[in-house]
Motif scaffolding. Structure first.
Motif, mmCIF file in Angstrom:
data_model
loop_
_atom_site.group_PDB
_atom_site.id
_atom_site.type_symbol
_atom_site.label_atom_id
_atom_site.label_comp_id
_atom_site.label_asym_id
_atom_site.label_seq_id
_atom_site.Cartn_x
_atom_site.Cartn_y
_atom_site.Cartn_z
ATOM 1 N N ALA A 86 5.222 12.485 6.633
ATOM 2 C CA ALA A 86 5.590 13.758 6.005
ATOM 3 C C ALA A 86 6.607 14.503 6.867
ATOM 4 O O ALA A 86 7.529 15.138 6.344
ATOM 5 C CB ALA A 86 4.353 14.610 5.776
ATOM 6 N N THR A 87 6.463 14.407 8.186
ATOM 7 C CA THR A 87 7.412 15.040 9.100
ATOM 8 C C THR A 87 8.814 14.473 8.907
ATOM 9 O O THR A 87 9.801 15.172 9.040
ATOM 10 C CB THR A 87 6.959 14.840 10.570
ATOM 11 O OG1 THR A 87 5.674 15.439 10.727
ATOM 12 C CG2 THR A 87 7.919 15.459 11.554
ATOM 13 N N LYS A 88 8.880 13.177 8.549
ATOM 14 C CA LYS A 88 10.172 12.522 8.306
ATOM 15 C C LYS A 88 10.625 12.680 6.846
ATOM 16 O O LYS A 88 11.618 12.090 6.431
ATOM 17 C CB LYS A 88 10.080 11.028 8.644
ATOM 18 C CG LYS A 88 9.794 10.737 10.083
ATOM 19 C CD LYS A 88 11.014 10.950 10.937
ATOM 20 C CE LYS A 88 10.751 10.504 12.364
ATOM 21 N NZ LYS A 88 11.907 10.669 13.208
ATOM 22 N N GLY A 89 9.854 13.433 6.061
ATOM 23 C CA GLY A 89 10.244 13.666 4.672
ATOM 24 C C GLY A 89 9.724 12.651 3.677
ATOM 25 O O GLY A 89 10.139 12.640 2.520
ATOM 26 N N CYS A 109 6.680 4.198 3.818
ATOM 27 C CA CYS A 109 7.134 4.934 4.993
ATOM 28 C C CYS A 109 7.599 4.034 6.133
ATOM 29 O O CYS A 109 8.089 4.515 7.143
ATOM 30 C CB CYS A 109 6.005 5.854 5.474
ATOM 31 S SG CYS A 109 6.458 6.954 6.818
ATOM 32 N N HIS A 110 7.477 2.746 5.996
ATOM 33 C CA HIS A 110 7.768 1.830 7.100
ATOM 34 C C HIS A 110 9.175 1.983 7.671
ATOM 35 O O HIS A 110 9.360 1.829 8.877
ATOM 36 C CB HIS A 110 7.520 0.387 6.679
ATOM 37 C CG HIS A 110 6.072 0.061 6.542
ATOM 38 N ND1 HIS A 110 5.637 -1.132 6.013
ATOM 39 C CD2 HIS A 110 4.954 0.768 6.843
ATOM 40 C CE1 HIS A 110 4.302 -1.141 6.009
ATOM 41 N NE2 HIS A 110 3.874 -0.002 6.504
ATOM 42 N N LEU A 111 10.154 2.281 6.846
ATOM 43 C CA LEU A 111 11.517 2.443 7.346
ATOM 44 C C LEU A 111 11.688 3.740 8.134
ATOM 45 O O LEU A 111 12.512 3.822 9.043
ATOM 46 C CB LEU A 111 12.528 2.397 6.196
ATOM 47 C CG LEU A 111 12.666 1.040 5.499
ATOM 48 C CD1 LEU A 111 13.617 1.145 4.316
ATOM 49 C CD2 LEU A 111 13.139 -0.029 6.477
ATOM 50 N N ALA A 112 10.895 4.748 7.811
ATOM 51 C CA ALA A 112 10.993 6.043 8.490
ATOM 52 C C ALA A 112 10.132 6.095 9.753
ATOM 53 O O ALA A 112 10.533 6.672 10.761
ATOM 54 C CB ALA A 112 10.588 7.166 7.538
ATOM 55 N N VAL A 113 8.920 5.499 9.681
ATOM 56 C CA VAL A 113 7.993 5.522 10.825
ATOM 57 C C VAL A 113 7.383 4.129 10.985
ATOM 58 O O VAL A 113 6.697 3.643 10.081
ATOM 59 C CB VAL A 113 6.851 6.559 10.614
ATOM 60 C CG1 VAL A 113 5.899 6.543 11.804
ATOM 61 C CG2 VAL A 113 7.407 7.952 10.388
ATOM 62 N N THR A 163 0.858 -1.194 0.000
ATOM 63 C CA THR A 163 0.000 0.000 0.000
ATOM 64 C C THR A 163 0.893 1.243 0.000
ATOM 65 O O THR A 163 2.101 1.136 0.265
ATOM 66 C CB THR A 163 -0.914 0.029 1.249
ATOM 67 O OG1 THR A 163 -0.105 0.242 2.408
ATOM 68 C CG2 THR A 163 -1.727 -1.251 1.381
ATOM 69 N N PRO A 164 0.323 2.420 -0.266
ATOM 70 C CA PRO A 164 1.143 3.640 -0.181
ATOM 71 C C PRO A 164 1.823 3.819 1.181
ATOM 72 O O PRO A 164 2.902 4.398 1.269
ATOM 73 C CB PRO A 164 0.129 4.760 -0.431
ATOM 74 C CG PRO A 164 -0.919 4.132 -1.286
ATOM 75 C CD PRO A 164 -1.017 2.712 -0.772
#
Length: 132
Positions: free
Chosen positions: A70-73, A31-35, A26-27
């Motif tokens: 988004a906070t993590k870029g 982000c799993h590596l960042a959050v 999924t979209p």
């Protein structure tokens, strides 16, 4: 107490949609590596089962994860296409739905006043905004 234990229908609904947070295809998977989605998944299920309007609380929980990303870029483009898409089509005719709204968006006010209201470091949010 776990509010999902009180209503099997709400529990199934919450599990089906909140599990999108954990799926790599999924979209949200971008982000799993960042959050880490684990806590967001737990909170999503709890909030969705505990809320009178399941969809509103579900969408708030998913949006919370997207904002943390988004906070993590990491921008999660297109996550609302499968779920929580009622906001996407509800923009006024003069606006479009964007995943990266900032305080620096082009508006009549920003064009006339310059950069005075543009906050540096503002985490982008999704919503209706002016097209380029």
């Amino acid at each position: 107490d776990d509010p999902c234990s009180l209503n099997i229908e709400s529990a199934n609904y919450a599990e089906h949609w909140c599990s999108l947070l954990k799926k790599t295809e999924t979209p949200f998977g971008r982000c799993h590596l960042a959050v880490d989605p684990t806590e967001y998944y737990k909170r999503c299920k709890y909030d969705t089962c505990n809320c009178q309007n399941n969809e509103d609380c579900l969408c708030a929980a998913l949006s919370s994860y997207a904002r943390a990303c988004a906070t993590k870029g990491v921008m999660l483009w297109g996550w609302r296409e499968r779920v929580c898409n009622k906001d996407v089509g509800s923009c006024p005719k003069s606006q479009i739905f964007l995943y990266n709204l900032t305080t620096c968006q082009q508006t009549c006010r920003s064009l006339s006043e310059g950069e005075t209201h543009c906050l540096k470091g503002f985490t982008p949010v999704d919503g209706c905004g002016c097209p380029d």
